[in-house]
Scaffold this active site. Structure first.
Site, PDB file in Angstrom:
ATOM      1  N   TYR A  36       0.553 -19.137 -21.567  1.00 18.81           N
ATOM      2  CA  TYR A  36      -0.269 -18.177 -22.029  1.00 18.81           C
ATOM      3  C   TYR A  36      -1.794 -18.651 -22.248  1.00 18.81           C
ATOM      4  CZ  TYR A  36      -2.508 -15.409 -25.739  1.00 18.81           C
ATOM      5  OH  TYR A  36      -3.415 -14.676 -26.527  1.00 18.81           O
ATOM      6  N   LYS A  68      -5.113 -17.795 -20.095  1.00 12.24           N
ATOM      7  CA  LYS A  68      -6.240 -17.122 -20.975  1.00 12.24           C
ATOM      8  C   LYS A  68      -7.691 -18.044 -20.638  1.00 12.24           C
ATOM      9  CE  LYS A  68      -6.189 -14.211 -23.771  1.00 12.24           C
ATOM     10  NZ  LYS A  68      -6.436 -12.712 -23.596  1.00 12.24           N
TER      11      LYS A  68
HETATM   12  N1  LIG Z   1      -2.499 -11.340 -31.641  1.00  9.96           N
HETATM   13  C1  LIG Z   1      -3.418 -12.438 -31.894  1.00  9.96           C
HETATM   14  O1  LIG Z   1      -3.246 -13.341 -32.872  1.00  9.96           O
HETATM   15  C2  LIG Z   1      -4.498 -12.781 -30.788  1.00  9.96           C
HETATM   16  C3  LIG Z   1      -4.617 -12.092 -29.432  1.00  9.96           C
HETATM   17  N2  LIG Z   1      -5.297 -12.410 -28.591  1.00  9.96           N
HETATM   18  C4  LIG Z   1      -5.376 -11.522 -27.513  1.00  9.96           C
HETATM   19  O2  LIG Z   1      -5.914 -10.215 -27.875  1.00  9.96           O
HETATM   20  C5  LIG Z   1      -5.358  -9.226 -26.815  1.00  9.96           C
HETATM   21  C6  LIG Z   1      -4.609  -8.292 -27.652  1.00  9.96           C
HETATM   22  O3  LIG Z   1      -3.458  -8.828 -28.209  1.00  9.96           O
HETATM   23  P1  LIG Z   1      -2.630  -7.950 -29.329  1.00  9.96           P
HETATM   24  O4  LIG Z   1      -3.110  -6.809 -29.390  1.00  9.96           O
HETATM   25  O5  LIG Z   1      -2.013  -8.852 -30.135  1.00  9.96           O
HETATM   26  O6  LIG Z   1      -1.070  -7.816 -27.858  1.00  9.96           O
HETATM   27  P2  LIG Z   1      -0.206  -6.362 -27.584  1.00  9.96           P
HETATM   28  O7  LIG Z   1       0.817  -6.939 -27.076  1.00  9.96           O
HETATM   29  O8  LIG Z   1      -0.362  -5.846 -29.069  1.00  9.96           O
HETATM   30  O9  LIG Z   1      -1.282  -5.803 -26.708  1.00  9.96           O
HETATM   31  C7  LIG Z   1      -1.519  -5.847 -25.440  1.00  9.96           C
HETATM   32  C8  LIG Z   1      -1.448  -4.635 -24.664  1.00  9.96           C
HETATM   33  O10 LIG Z   1      -1.437  -5.091 -23.229  1.00  9.96           O
HETATM   34  C9  LIG Z   1      -0.770  -4.117 -22.518  1.00  9.96           C
HETATM   35  N3  LIG Z   1      -0.266  -4.651 -21.157  1.00  9.96           N
HETATM   36  C10 LIG Z   1       0.371  -5.987 -20.988  1.00  9.96           C
HETATM   37  N4  LIG Z   1       0.368  -6.003 -19.570  1.00  9.96           N
HETATM   38  C11 LIG Z   1      -0.306  -5.097 -18.895  1.00  9.96           C
HETATM   39  C12 LIG Z   1      -0.454  -4.829 -17.603  1.00  9.96           C
HETATM   40  N5  LIG Z   1      -0.039  -5.483 -16.688  1.00  9.96           N
HETATM   41  N6  LIG Z   1      -1.362  -3.511 -17.318  1.00  9.96           N
HETATM   42  C13 LIG Z   1      -1.730  -3.007 -18.304  1.00  9.96           C
HETATM   43  N7  LIG Z   1      -1.337  -3.327 -19.529  1.00  9.96           N
HETATM   44  C14 LIG Z   1      -0.758  -4.146 -19.783  1.00  9.96           C
HETATM   45  C15 LIG Z   1       0.554  -4.037 -23.182  1.00  9.96           C
HETATM   46  O11 LIG Z   1       1.409  -2.949 -22.880  1.00  9.96           O
HETATM   47  C16 LIG Z   1       0.140  -3.847 -24.823  1.00  9.96           C
HETATM   48  O12 LIG Z   1      -0.134  -2.315 -24.996  1.00  9.96           O
HETATM   49  C17 LIG Z   1      -4.604  -9.997 -25.877  1.00  9.96           C
HETATM   50  O13 LIG Z   1      -5.455 -10.338 -24.658  1.00  9.96           O
HETATM   51  C18 LIG Z   1      -4.420 -11.486 -26.531  1.00  9.96           C
HETATM   52  O14 LIG Z   1      -4.468 -12.369 -25.702  1.00  9.96           O
HETATM   53  C19 LIG Z   1      -6.358 -13.492 -28.726  1.00  9.96           C
HETATM   54  C20 LIG Z   1      -6.249 -14.053 -29.989  1.00  9.96           C
HETATM   55  C21 LIG Z   1      -5.448 -14.009 -31.039  1.00  9.96           C
HETATM   56  C1  LIG Z   2       6.147 -21.542 -38.288  1.00  8.50           C
HETATM   57  C2  LIG Z   2       6.289 -20.266 -37.937  1.00  8.50           C
HETATM   58  C3  LIG Z   2       7.710 -19.775 -37.814  1.00  8.50           C
HETATM   59  C4  LIG Z   2       5.406 -19.477 -38.328  1.00  8.50           C
HETATM   60  C5  LIG Z   2       5.196 -17.854 -37.986  1.00  8.50           C
HETATM   61  C6  LIG Z   2       4.064 -17.359 -37.786  1.00  8.50           C
HETATM   62  C7  LIG Z   2       3.516 -17.314 -36.488  1.00  8.50           C
HETATM   63  C8  LIG Z   2       4.434 -16.227 -35.559  1.00  8.50           C
HETATM   64  C9  LIG Z   2       2.245 -17.311 -36.170  1.00  8.50           C
HETATM   65  C10 LIG Z   2       1.446 -18.264 -37.004  1.00  8.50           C
HETATM   66  C11 LIG Z   2      -0.027 -18.700 -35.957  1.00  8.50           C
HETATM   67  C12 LIG Z   2       0.038 -17.634 -35.171  1.00  8.50           C
HETATM   68  C13 LIG Z   2      -0.826 -17.483 -33.755  1.00  8.50           C
HETATM   69  C14 LIG Z   2      -0.559 -16.935 -32.557  1.00  8.50           C
HETATM   70  C15 LIG Z   2       0.977 -16.160 -32.728  1.00  8.50           C
HETATM   71  C16 LIG Z   2       1.619 -15.824 -33.920  1.00  8.50           C
HETATM   72  C17 LIG Z   2       1.662 -17.292 -34.874  1.00  8.50           C
HETATM   73  C18 LIG Z   2       2.082 -18.236 -33.939  1.00  8.50           C
HETATM   74  C19 LIG Z   2      -1.166 -16.570 -31.620  1.00  8.50           C
HETATM   75  C20 LIG Z   2      -0.725 -17.838 -30.607  1.00  8.50           C
HETATM   76  C21 LIG Z   2      -1.307 -15.423 -30.741  1.00  8.50           C
HETATM   77  C22 LIG Z   2      -2.298 -15.568 -29.316  1.00  8.50           C
HETATM   78  C23 LIG Z   2      -3.401 -16.332 -29.531  1.00  8.50           C
HETATM   79  O1  LIG Z   2      -4.226 -16.205 -28.714  1.00  8.50           O
HETATM   80  C24 LIG Z   2      -3.551 -17.456 -30.389  1.00  8.50           C
HETATM   81  C25 LIG Z   2      -2.810 -17.365 -31.797  1.00  8.50           C
HETATM   82  C26 LIG Z   2      -2.745 -18.456 -32.663  1.00  8.50           C
HETATM   83  C27 LIG Z   2      -2.069 -18.255 -34.001  1.00  8.50           C
END
Ligand SMILES: NC(=O)C1=CN([C@@H]2O[C@H](COP(=O)(O)OP(=O)(O)OC[C@H]3O[C@@H](n4cnc5c(N)ncnc54)[C@H](O)[C@@H]3O)[C@@H](O)[C@H]2O)C=CC1
Ligand SMILES: CC(C)=CCC[C@@H](C)[C@H]1CC[C@H]2C3=C(CC[C@]12C)[C@@]1(C)CCC(=O)C[C@@H]1CC3
Length: 345
Positions: free
Chosen positions: A144, A148
Site C-alpha cells: 500500500y 502511495k
Molecule cells: N485512514 C488513515 O489513517 C489514512 C488514510 N490516508 C489516505 O487517505 C485517503 C482516504 O482514506 P480513508 O477515507 O481512510 O479510506 P476509505 O476506504 O474510507 O475511502 C476510500 C474511498 O475510495 C474509494 N475507491 C477505492 N477505489 C476506488 C476506485 N478504483 N475508483 C473510485 N473510488 C475508489 C472507496 O470506495 C472509498 O469510498 C486514502 O488515500 C488513504 O490512502 C492517509 C493516511 C492515513
Molecule cells: C496493534 C494493533 C492491533 C493496533 C490496532 C490499531 C491499528 C489498526 C491502527 C494503529 C495505527 C494505524 C495506522 C493505519 C491503519 C490503522 C492502524 C494500523 C495506517 C496504516 C492507515 C493508512 C496510512 O496511510 C498510514 C496509517 C498509519 C497508522
C-alpha cells in the site's frame, strides 16, 4: 456543437468522496459554499446538493463526465491499506492516478489536492518530528505504502504553474474520528477476542493520531492557498494534530472509553516483530488452501512499537494551518460515536 461549462473556482469533485475522510471533506466543502460532486465506485450516503458519479477512477471516460465544469479536484480514493491485493493497489493508486491526472488536464481542472500519507517516508524504524524533506522510504512497510509513494511522485511531478495546472499533496497520519471504519473497529475486534492484553515495547513510543476534521481543514486550506506563485505548488505537507501521543496511551484511552481494559502486560518489541513475521510467512504458505487475516501483522507491530511523528511546521508557515480540534476532544467525540462497539457487561 457541445458547449463546455466554464470551470468555477467553487465547483469541485471529491474522488473517493464516499469514504471516511472523503465524506467529512464533502460536508465541510458544502458548509463553505462549494458546489460538490463525488466520484467513487460506491455511493456511501446521500446528502442534499451532492451529485454522485459512480465509476472506477481507472476509467477516463467516466471521470471526464464527472469533471465537467470543475476547477478543483480532491483525490482521496485508495483501496483499504489492509487489503492484500497488490494488483489492485497498483491499478488504482498508480495507473488510476495517472488516469486522474490526464482526465483533469483534459477537462481543464486547475488544481488537484492529493491525499497522500506520512507513511511514505516510514521504514519501520523511529521517526521523530519528521520533516517533509525526509527521503521516500527505500523499503516501504507494505505494498500500500509503496504505491502511495509512486502516487505522490506522479501528482507532484505533474504540477506545471506555467500551464495553469497546480498540484499539492497532503500527508496525514493515523486519521481517526466518528465513522472511521478502520482504527476503532479493528481495535475493538482485537479487544473482544482477548488480544489487547499486551502492549508491545516499553510503551513510551510517540505517534501522531490526527482527528479527521483537522485533516479536512488541511486539505481545504491547501486548495485555497494553491496558486501559481505560492510555495505550495508541487509540494507535500504533513497535517497532524501537532500533539504526538504515546501509541499505547492513545489505544488505552479508546479502549477504556469504550469499557474495555487497557493493555497491561509488556512484550519485547523485537520478539513480537519476529513472531509477526513468522506468522505472516505461514499465512503466505497457507494462502492456496485457506485465507487467514492475523491481527498483528508486521506492519501493525512496527507502527505499535516505534516512534512515528511528524512536524507540521511547513503547513503552519505556508498555509496558516493550525489543528482545530484537540486530541482530547477528538478522542471524546470518537468514543461517544461508537455506542454499538461498547463492551456489554
Ligand atoms: N485512514 C488513515 O489513517 C489514512 C488514510 N490516508 C489516505 O487517505 C485517503 C482516504 O482514506 P480513508 O477515507 O481512510 O479510506 P476509505 O476506504 O474510507 O475511502 C476510500 C474511498 O475510495 C474509494 N475507491 C477505492 N477505489 C476506488 C476506485 N478504483 N475508483 C473510485 N473510488 C475508489 C472507496 O470506495 C472509498 O469510498 C486514502 O488515500 C488513504 O490512502 C492517509 C493516511 C492515513
Ligand atoms: C496493534 C494493533 C492491533 C493496533 C490496532 C490499531 C491499528 C489498526 C491502527 C494503529 C495505527 C494505524 C495506522 C493505519 C491503519 C490503522 C492502524 C494500523 C495506517 C496504516 C492507515 C493508512 C496510512 O496511510 C498510514 C496509517 C498509519 C497508522
Amino acid at each position: 456543437m457541445a458547449t463546455r461549462i466554464r470551470p468555477s473556482s467553487k465547483r469541485c469533485v471529491v474522488i473517493g468522496g464516499s469514504g471516511f475522510l472523503g465524506r467529512y471533506l464533502v460536508e465541510q466543502l458544502l458548509d463553505r459554499g462549494y458546489s460538490v460532486s463525488v466520484f467513487d465506485i460506491r455511493q456511501g450516503y446521500e446528502l442534499p446538493g451532492v451529485t454522485f458519479h459512480l465509476g472506477d477512477l481507472c476509467d477516463k471516460g467516466a471521470l471526464l463526465a464527472s469533471l465537467e465544469g470543475a476547477s478543483l479536484v480532491f483525490h482521496c480514493a485508495s483501496p483499504a491499506p489492509s487489503c492484500d491485493d497488490h494488483a489492485l493497489f497498483h491499478r488504482v493508486n498508480i495507473d488510476g492516478t495517472r488516469t486522474v491526472l490526464q482526465a483533469c488536464q483534459e477537462a481543464g481542472v486547475q488544481k488537484i489536492v492529493l491525499t497522500s500519507s506520512a507513511s511514505v517516508v516510514y521504514e519501520g524504524t523511529d521517526i521523530k518530528n519528521g520533516m517533509e524533506d525526509l527521503p521516500y522510504a527505500k523499503k516501504p512497510i507494505d505494498y500500500y505504502t509503496e504505491t502511495k509513494i509512486q502516487q505522490e511522485r506522479l501528482v507532484l511531478e505533474a504540477c506545471d504553474p506555467e500551464k495553469g495546472f497546480l498540484t499539492v499533496a497532503i500527508r496525514p497520519h493515523g486519521i481517526f474520528g466518528p465513522r472511521d471504519p478502520q482504527l476503532v473497529p479493528i481495535l475493538v475486534d482485537a479487544a473482544r477476542r482477548g488480544k489487547m492484553k499486551f502492549l508491545i515495547g516499553d510503551g513510551t513510543n510517540l505517534v501522531d493520531f490526527t482527528f479527521v476534521e483537522n485533516v479536512v481543514h488541511g486539505h481545504i486550506l491547501a486548495a485555497e492557498r494553491l496558486r501559481p506563485d505560492s510555495p505550495l505548488c508541487g509540494k507535500a505537507y504533513h497535517i497532524t494534530n501537532d500533539e504526538p501521543v504515546r501509541f499505547w496511551d492513545f489505544m488505552s484511552q479508546i479502549l477504556v472509553g469504550l469499557g474495555y481494559d487497557a493493555p497491561r502486560y509488556r512484550l519485547p518489541y523485537r520478539l513480537v516483530y519476529v513472531l509477526a513475521l513468522l506468522l505472516w510467512l505461514l499465512v503466505l504458505l497457507l494462502r492456496p488452501v485457506m485465507k487467514l487475516r492475523p491481527t498483528f501483522t508486521p506492519m501493525r507491530v512496527a507502527l505499535a512499537g516505534t516512534h512515528h511523528y511528524y512536524s507540521c511546521a511547513r503547513a503552519k508557515q505556508d498555509m496558516g494551518y493550525q489543528p482545530l480540534v484537540s486530541l482530547k476532544d477528538g478522542v471524546t467525540r470518537t468514543v461517544e460515536s461508537y455506542p454499538h462497539l461498547r463492551r456489554v457487561a
